[in-house]
Design an enzyme around this catalytic site. Structure first.
Site, PDB file in Angstrom:
ATOM      1  N   GLY A   1     -11.224 -23.787  18.357  1.00  0.00           N
ATOM      2  CA  GLY A   1     -11.058 -23.936  19.555  1.00  0.00           C
ATOM      3  C   GLY A   1     -12.386 -23.448  20.142  1.00  0.00           C
ATOM      4  N   GLY A   2     -12.257 -22.913  21.275  1.00  0.00           N
ATOM      5  CA  GLY A   2     -13.483 -22.218  21.996  1.00  0.00           C
ATOM      6  C   GLY A   2     -14.098 -21.093  21.204  1.00  0.00           C
TER       7      GLY A   2
ATOM      8  N   GLY B   1     -46.970 -40.873  14.903  1.00  0.00           N
ATOM      9  CA  GLY B   1     -46.460 -39.850  16.024  1.00  0.00           C
ATOM     10  C   GLY B   1     -46.233 -38.542  14.869  1.00  0.00           C
ATOM     11  N   ALA B   2     -45.605 -38.876  13.907  1.00  0.00           N
ATOM     12  CA  ALA B   2     -45.162 -37.824  12.885  1.00  0.00           C
ATOM     13  C   ALA B   2     -46.246 -36.891  12.561  1.00  0.00           C
ATOM     14  CB  ALA B   2     -44.332 -38.422  11.524  1.00  0.00           C
TER      15      ALA B   2
HETATM   16  C1  HXC Z   1      -1.541 -14.194  18.617  1.00  0.00           C
HETATM   17  C2  HXC Z   1      -1.468 -15.257  16.439  1.00  0.00           C
HETATM   18  C3  HXC Z   1      -2.462 -16.062  16.672  1.00  0.00           C
HETATM   19  C4  HXC Z   1      -2.950 -16.154  18.094  1.00  0.00           C
HETATM   20  C5  HXC Z   1      -1.913 -16.437  14.753  1.00  0.00           C
HETATM   21  N1  HXC Z   1      -1.444 -15.508  15.245  1.00  0.00           N
HETATM   22  N2  HXC Z   1      -2.900 -16.699  15.656  1.00  0.00           N
HETATM   23  N3  HXC Z   1      -1.001 -14.357  17.457  1.00  0.00           N
HETATM   24  N4  HXC Z   1      -2.313 -15.535  19.055  1.00  0.00           N
HETATM   25  N5  HXC Z   1      -3.954 -17.191  18.340  1.00  0.00           N
HETATM   26  C6  HXC Z   1      -0.443 -14.457  14.260  1.00  0.00           C
HETATM   27  C7  HXC Z   1       0.716 -15.099  13.705  1.00  0.00           C
HETATM   28  O1  HXC Z   1       1.720 -15.183  14.670  1.00  0.00           O
HETATM   29  C8  HXC Z   1       1.122 -14.446  12.520  1.00  0.00           C
HETATM   30  O2  HXC Z   1       1.748 -13.238  13.230  1.00  0.00           O
HETATM   31  C9  HXC Z   1      -0.171 -13.928  12.078  1.00  0.00           C
HETATM   32  O3  HXC Z   1      -1.101 -14.079  13.168  1.00  0.00           O
HETATM   33  C10 HXC Z   1      -0.782 -14.673  10.955  1.00  0.00           C
HETATM   34  O4  HXC Z   1      -0.558 -16.030  11.279  1.00  0.00           O
HETATM   35  P1  HXC Z   1       0.082 -16.975  10.250  1.00  0.00           P
HETATM   36  O5  HXC Z   1       0.089 -18.408  11.118  1.00  0.00           O
HETATM   37  O6  HXC Z   1       1.214 -16.644   9.565  1.00  0.00           O
HETATM   38  O7  HXC Z   1      -1.178 -17.385   9.241  1.00  0.00           O
HETATM   39  P2  HXC Z   1      -1.666 -18.444   8.459  1.00  0.00           P
HETATM   40  O8  HXC Z   1      -0.517 -19.087   8.057  1.00  0.00           O
HETATM   41  O9  HXC Z   1      -2.744 -18.192   7.479  1.00  0.00           O
HETATM   42  O10 HXC Z   1      -2.268 -19.441   9.836  1.00  0.00           O
HETATM   43  C11 HXC Z   1      -3.376 -19.179  10.577  1.00  0.00           C
HETATM   44  C12 HXC Z   1      -3.713 -20.022  11.567  1.00  0.00           C
HETATM   45  C13 HXC Z   1      -2.446 -19.995  12.585  1.00  0.00           C
HETATM   46  C14 HXC Z   1      -3.928 -21.464  11.217  1.00  0.00           C
HETATM   47  C15 HXC Z   1      -4.765 -19.330  12.401  1.00  0.00           C
HETATM   48  O11 HXC Z   1      -1.870 -18.825  12.659  1.00  0.00           O
HETATM   49  C16 HXC Z   1      -2.467 -20.745  13.986  1.00  0.00           C
HETATM   50  O12 HXC Z   1      -2.560 -22.082  13.720  1.00  0.00           O
HETATM   51  N6  HXC Z   1      -2.610 -19.924  15.004  1.00  0.00           N
HETATM   52  C17 HXC Z   1      -2.851 -20.279  16.230  1.00  0.00           C
HETATM   53  C18 HXC Z   1      -4.120 -21.047  16.444  1.00  0.00           C
HETATM   54  C19 HXC Z   1      -4.412 -21.398  17.839  1.00  0.00           C
HETATM   55  O13 HXC Z   1      -3.827 -22.511  18.344  1.00  0.00           O
HETATM   56  N7  HXC Z   1      -4.925 -20.414  18.613  1.00  0.00           N
HETATM   57  C20 HXC Z   1      -5.386 -20.704  19.943  1.00  0.00           C
HETATM   58  C21 HXC Z   1      -6.589 -21.580  20.022  1.00  0.00           C
HETATM   59  S1  HXC Z   1      -7.155 -21.697  21.784  1.00  0.00           S
HETATM   60  P3  HXC Z   1       2.951 -12.508  12.090  1.00  0.00           P
HETATM   61  O14 HXC Z   1       3.534 -11.220  13.058  1.00  0.00           O
HETATM   62  O15 HXC Z   1       3.776 -13.479  11.925  1.00  0.00           O
HETATM   63  O16 HXC Z   1       2.152 -11.914  11.013  1.00  0.00           O
HETATM   64  C22 HXC Z   1      -8.474 -20.585  21.825  1.00  0.00           C
HETATM   65  C23 HXC Z   1      -8.966 -20.899  22.794  1.00  0.00           C
HETATM   66  C24 HXC Z   1     -10.263 -20.102  22.828  1.00  0.00           C
HETATM   67  O17 HXC Z   1      -8.643 -20.035  20.935  1.00  0.00           O
HETATM   68  C25 HXC Z   1     -11.221 -20.559  24.099  1.00  0.00           C
HETATM   69  C26 HXC Z   1     -12.353 -19.926  24.193  1.00  0.00           C
HETATM   70  C27 HXC Z   1     -13.156 -20.476  25.419  1.00  0.00           C
END
Ligand code: HXC
Length: 513
Positions: free
Chosen positions: A168-169, A403-404
């Site tokens: 993401g971002g 040019g290069a």
């Molecule tokens: C809160 C999160 C989290 C998040 C993971 N966790 N991502 N908690 N916010 N963004 C937590 C999970 O709930 C879990 O908690 C622990 O971290 C480990 O995650 P798992 O899913 O068990 O790990 P894994 O299977 O290795 O998968 C990792 C992952 C997945 C692929 C990153 O967690 C995931 O898809 N997370 C969400 C990604 C996402 O969409 N993020 C937001 C993107 S938008 P527990 O307590 O169960 O251990 C963004 C915008 C930024 O980032 C913009 C900036 C401009």
């Protein structure tokens, strides 16, 4: 309870991050924890943590009952090879290393300190992105970081090491820094993940293929350095820092010891093939000039028709930009121009002299290149060289066409010295094409057009397939023997050590983006 013991216990709890189970899961994935990484990165015993007890302030979705001291990022300072460094390391064991406002504030604090104190910033990224329960405040936290990345650009070196998810971002913080390092198999970067891609474009792609280390090293050029695992990537970071100054006001460290095998000097003579249309490996030429084992290639797997990286001459760092005749004849295309331009700008920002090895037949022709903007992208390299005020020297080993020739650090765009080998061919274009254009009528009306063409080609080659016409006009300063290259470069760079050149007063230039 004894108050000192209370502190000791609190420290121990913070150091456990998300707890023993999650640490074990991290290890099972072949990843080190945030703290283990920092301890490997920094000189032994030098790391000092900041904000170990900081916790997030959110209450939504049960977050008030889900608090961890440090809030998923370890921040602080220490030394690498004795020089101060600021660092943050995201802790995936704590809420997936997700970024809350508090987590972002901790990162911003070390960024501000790095800026104020003129020391490099290293970010170890391993995060699930914005903390989803927090909503917009975590997005604002990202923006706080992006803003500082931009302010710090060209002031202190910023290195991003991606050691897990970065999606993401969140990708835009590493993207704003100078160099990205990625770990094979465990790290990935993408703006939108495989599921969103599938919904929107119906493409089925794995995380690894979409945004793994290899993909970004070879296809997109987002990744500059790839390593097999966490330990290797940290070694790479420690090593590459030795080529960089602490900030834009300083020079890179100058190790007093260096080695140079004299045998390389006689070998350099026989690298170029007799036929000037045959390829050879420019890295061999480079290795024969620089201190032994001093080349550190940047972007090794991307746009291989140009080679860029750090090297040393008598211990001093130089930034190398070299055409690579063994890949697509060393032609300049969009990716090579982008790669070269970005590296030139890093070197110029951080007082690293530029050493250019040139063998370039021109820009790559074709609709693909034209429609994708070779004009704009090629201009990036031209602009980057033109605005660079560091000492810069070009050695033309063979072709310098069209040019290069101008673009590859010619004297007219501000290079300090241009040397050419006796094998240099400095011309508007290759003899064959040139003869076809300027002797078109003669060739057509000849009884034997093919023979006429060859005759005219030879005539043109005799005139321009050498360095002497350019030397007569001062476009080349000196024609040198290959085995003289190292000593000529060392002497010339010494003469340029105190070079001082300023840019016209302006807010900033407008590089063709
Ligand atoms: C809160 C999160 C989290 C998040 C993971 N966790 N991502 N908690 N916010 N963004 C937590 C999970 O709930 C879990 O908690 C622990 O971290 C480990 O995650 P798992 O899913 O068990 O790990 P894994 O299977 O290795 O998968 C990792 C992952 C997945 C692929 C990153 O967690 C995931 O898809 N997370 C969400 C990604 C996402 O969409 N993020 C937001 C993107 S938008 P527990 O307590 O169960 O251990 C963004 C915008 C930024 O980032 C913009 C900036 C401009």
């Amino acid at each position: 309870m004894d108050k000192n013991q209370q502190l000791i216990d609190k420290r121990a709890a913070s150091k456990l991050g998300g707890g023993a189970d999650r640490i074990e899961r991290q290890h099972e994935k072949g990843k080190l924890t945030a703290r283990e990484r920092i301890l490997l990165l920094m000189d032994e015993g030098s790391f000092q943590e900041i904000g170990m007890f900081v916790e997030h302030q959110s209450t939504a979705f049960g977050l008030d009952k889900n608090k961890f001291p440090g809030d998923g990022v370890v921040t602080g300072y220490g030394t690498i090879h004795g020089r101060p460094i600021y660092v943050f390391s995201q802790d995936f064991t704590v809420l997936g290393g997700s970024l809350s406002k508090t987590h972002a504030d901790k990162i911003c604090r070390v960024m501000d300190l790095a800026m104020k104190n003129g020391a490099p910033l290293i970010g170890l990224n391993d995060s699930g992105g914005a903390r989803i329960q927090e909503g917009v405040v975590s997005l604002a936290g990202y923006a706080d970081i992006f803003y500082r990345n931009t302010k710090a650009s060209g002031v202190i070196p910023q290195l991003s090491v991606v050691m897990g998810p970065c999606a993401g971002g969140a990708v835009y913080s590493p993207a704003l820094t100078d160099f990205i390092f990625m770990v094979e198999d465990t790290s990935y970067m993408f703006v939108t993940g495989p599921n969103v891609v599938k919904t929107v474009t119906h493409e089925e792609v794995s995380s690894e293929d979409l945004g793994g280390a290899k993909t970004h090293a070879e296809k997109s050029g987002v990744n500059h350095f790839t390593a097999a695992n966490d330990v290797e990537v940290i070694k790479q970071v420690r090593d590459i820092l030795t080529y960089m100054p602490q900030n834009s006001q300083e020079l890179a460290p100058n190790p007093s010891q260096f080695e140079f095998s004299e045998a390389k000097n006689s070998a350099i003579k026989s690298i170029l093939p007799d036929n000037s249309n045959l390829p050879y490996d420019m890295v061999k030429v480079l290795d024969a000039i620089i201190d032994d084992n001093s080349f550190r290639e940047v972007h090794a797997d991307f746009a291989k028709n140009i080679v860029v990286g750090f090297a040393r001459l008598e211990g001093k760092t130089v930034g190398v930009i070299a055409n690579q005749p063994s890949v697509m004849a060393g032609v300049l295309d969009i990716d090579a121009s982008r790669k070269g331009a970005r590296f030139v700008r890093f070197c110029d920002a951080f007082n690293i002299p530029l050493m250019v090895l040139e063998d370039v037949p021109g820009f790559l022709p074709g609709t693909e290149q034209e429609w994708n903007g070779i004009i704009t992208h090629g201009a990036k390299l031209l602009y980057a060289f033109s605005e660079a005020t560091v000492p810069r020297i070009t050695v033309i080993t063979r072709k310098a066409y069209g040019g290069a020739f101008d673009v590859m650090n010619s004297k007219s765009i501000g290079a300090d010295f241009n040397f050419a080998w006796p094998t240099a061919e400095i011309a508007v274009m290759g003899a064959k094409g040139a003869a076809e254009i300027i002797f078109k009528r003669e060739i057509k009306s000849s009884d034997d057009p093919a023979a006429k063409w060859t005759e005219k080609e030879t005539e043109y080659a005799a005139e321009f397939a050498n360095p002497y016409r350019a030397a007569e006009r001062g476009i080349v300063d000196e024609v040198i023997l290959p085995e003289e290259t190292r000593s000529k470069l060392i002497l010339a760079f010494k003469m340029l050590e105190n070079k001082s050149e300023s840019q016209p007063k302006r807010k900033h230039g407008n590089i063709p983006m």
